[in-house]
Design an enzyme around this catalytic site. Sequence first.
Site, short mmCIF file in Angstrom:
data_model
loop_
_atom_site.label_atom_id
_atom_site.label_comp_id
_atom_site.label_asym_id
_atom_site.label_seq_id
_atom_site.Cartn_x
_atom_site.Cartn_y
_atom_site.Cartn_z
N LYS A 1 45.56 34.47 25.23
CA LYS A 1 45.53 34.81 26.79
C LYS A 1 45.36 33.58 27.64
O LYS A 1 44.79 32.81 27.15
CB LYS A 1 44.49 35.99 27.03
N ASP B 1 51.27 38.97 32.74
CA ASP B 1 50.18 39.70 33.04
C ASP B 1 50.12 40.10 34.63
O ASP B 1 51.20 39.49 35.36
CB ASP B 1 48.95 39.41 32.27
P1 NDP Z 1 50.78 43.46 38.28
O1 NDP Z 1 50.46 42.36 38.96
O2 NDP Z 1 52.29 43.92 38.15
O3 NDP Z 1 50.34 44.95 38.77
C1 NDP Z 1 48.88 44.89 38.93
C2 NDP Z 1 48.48 46.18 39.84
O4 NDP Z 1 47.13 46.48 39.67
C3 NDP Z 1 49.00 46.13 41.32
O5 NDP Z 1 49.19 47.12 41.96
C4 NDP Z 1 47.62 45.40 41.80
O6 NDP Z 1 47.54 45.57 43.12
C5 NDP Z 1 46.72 46.27 40.95
N1 NDP Z 1 45.43 45.49 40.78
C6 NDP Z 1 45.16 44.43 40.22
N2 NDP Z 1 43.76 43.88 40.40
C7 NDP Z 1 43.35 44.97 40.98
C8 NDP Z 1 41.87 45.06 41.32
N3 NDP Z 1 40.83 44.28 41.11
N4 NDP Z 1 41.57 46.40 41.90
C9 NDP Z 1 42.47 47.43 42.26
N5 NDP Z 1 43.83 47.08 42.05
C10 NDP Z 1 44.08 46.05 41.39
O7 NDP Z 1 50.34 43.67 36.51
P2 NDP Z 1 50.56 44.46 35.51
O8 NDP Z 1 51.24 45.84 35.87
O9 NDP Z 1 51.42 43.59 34.43
O10 NDP Z 1 49.18 44.54 34.79
C11 NDP Z 1 48.31 45.82 34.98
C12 NDP Z 1 47.53 45.97 33.75
O11 NDP Z 1 48.22 46.31 32.40
C13 NDP Z 1 46.54 44.86 33.48
O12 NDP Z 1 45.25 45.47 33.06
C14 NDP Z 1 47.26 44.20 32.39
O13 NDP Z 1 46.32 43.41 31.84
C15 NDP Z 1 47.75 45.16 31.70
N6 NDP Z 1 48.91 45.03 30.65
C16 NDP Z 1 49.97 44.53 31.28
C17 NDP Z 1 51.10 44.19 30.33
C18 NDP Z 1 52.58 43.76 30.69
O14 NDP Z 1 53.17 43.79 29.94
N7 NDP Z 1 52.63 43.24 31.99
C19 NDP Z 1 50.69 44.42 28.84
C20 NDP Z 1 49.51 45.15 28.40
C21 NDP Z 1 48.48 45.43 29.57
P3 NDP Z 1 47.43 44.21 44.07
O15 NDP Z 1 49.09 44.00 44.17
O16 NDP Z 1 46.82 44.92 45.32
O17 NDP Z 1 46.83 43.17 43.62
#
Ligand code: NDP
Length: 450
Positions: free
Chosen positions: A130, A170
């Site tokens: 990571k 991510d």
């Molecule tokens: P994105 O950056 O596309 O989206 C993240 C979302 O979560 C946004 O809506 C963001 O809001 C919100 N968010 C982030 N940090 C916080 C916080 N501290 N509190 C509240 N809301 C928050 O990321 P992903 O969708 O790719 O990832 C989301 C989750 O899924 C993570 O935990 C990631 O590790 C996990 N994941 C992702 C994978 C992938 O293929 N992308 C694979 C496996 C797991 P804002 O825009 O306001 O920050």
Amino acid sequence: MADISDVKVNEFMAKVIAKNQGETEFHQAVKEVVESLMPFLEEHPEYQFSKILERMTEPERVIMFRIPWTDDSGDIQINRGFRIEMNSAIGPYKGGLRFHPTVNLGILKFLAFEQVFKNSLTTLPMGGGKGGSDFDPKGKSDNEVMRFCQSFMTELQRHIGPNTDVPAGDIGVGGREIGYMFGQYKRIRNEFTGILTGKGLEWGGSLIRPEATGYGAVYFADEMLKTRNDSMKGKTVVISGSGNVAQYAVQKVLQLGGKVVTLSDSNGYIYDPDGITEEKLDFVLELKNIRRGRISEYAEKYNVQYVEGKRPWEVKCDCALPCATQNEIDVDDARTLVKNGCYLVSEGANMPSTPEAVDIYLESKILYGPGKAANAGGVAVSGLEMSQNSMRLSWTREEVDARLKTIMSDIHETCVKYGKDESGYTNYVNGANIGGFLKVANAMMAHGYV
Ligand code: NDP
């Protein structure tokens, strides 16, 4: 009197905490795994003798570097970059890059540690890693993001390779960022090769990769429901986040006949009791992926409720899919969910539930799919992207989706195999931890003490 396993867990954790001070998320992730594994290890002393767990909690390599870049007003900015190469026993390091101001060593070590188990569960030959940076893409211009990505890759390129380490996206790293980093790698190395996944379709990407994590989390939920002769059809679903994972989780729930009533971002959540339709989802995709706006705009456009500064767990539902970030469901949220009738949690995000929240799910015997199993679809399709890159061909959408579905079903089966207790209840946490551990541990045993 404390059980021998509890004593051993405490002894083990005392050493991990002393060695990795202040890395609270890493301690949390390790403790959950060690608690699952200790009773199993008691019956398999060979793994204890070979110090497999001690080795698995020590990254093979940690790379930390400076990322200087220039913002649009000409000021020099300095960020910190990381790559944690956690475990390569069963394949090249594989795992995403996160760009978010909260990124630090402990968070990336927790994510890299989880990734080792998750990748093993996919059945594909991928080790765990990571990385990322404390850079915040929010509010930056495209040119600023590009200059940052170029500087980040200028250092990272010497540590990665198609058979060494293959990062992906991510939080904060989507198609735009992967494109800028791929371009810089190609320019420096004069090589067109699969060093990143999540690439654009025209330059080595795989169909279904953007959808894979969200779709996979819903496929996993559906597998869990099947064990109770149930399905997604007609279910009311609460989803957090509005990024990559959340967006495609919504789409798959819709396709399977469920109704999604919430989405969120770090400012608050929207509640749409009529449900998010395909058309409304298109608006979210454009809002979040192109205009990069806030989810509150959804509430304005569709005249629904927006709840500022809160998470959506107070909304009544059958199923909850946390798809935002770590520790976003605490013990009170978990109690509220269960009290309101929620009987399934499938984690799109990594470690979104605190340990106390997980205890509530398990005590209530609801269907609970932990992230390392439920969100493994993303890295699984990344693995399929690597295969397609190596073969220099592209599979169809249907082909990749079918493989994703099979992989999620296989992961579910592994969890049941190792997690079903005498009462017939499947503890998917134990199942995922033991199932993920075995393949890596056996490979490490075969490789000797390295
Ligand atoms: P994105 O950056 O596309 O989206 C993240 C979302 O979560 C946004 O809506 C963001 O809001 C919100 N968010 C982030 N940090 C916080 C916080 N501290 N509190 C509240 N809301 C928050 O990321 P992903 O969708 O790719 O990832 C989301 C989750 O899924 C993570 O935990 C990631 O590790 C996990 N994941 C992702 C994978 C992938 O293929 N992308 C694979 C496996 C797991 P804002 O825009 O306001 O920050």
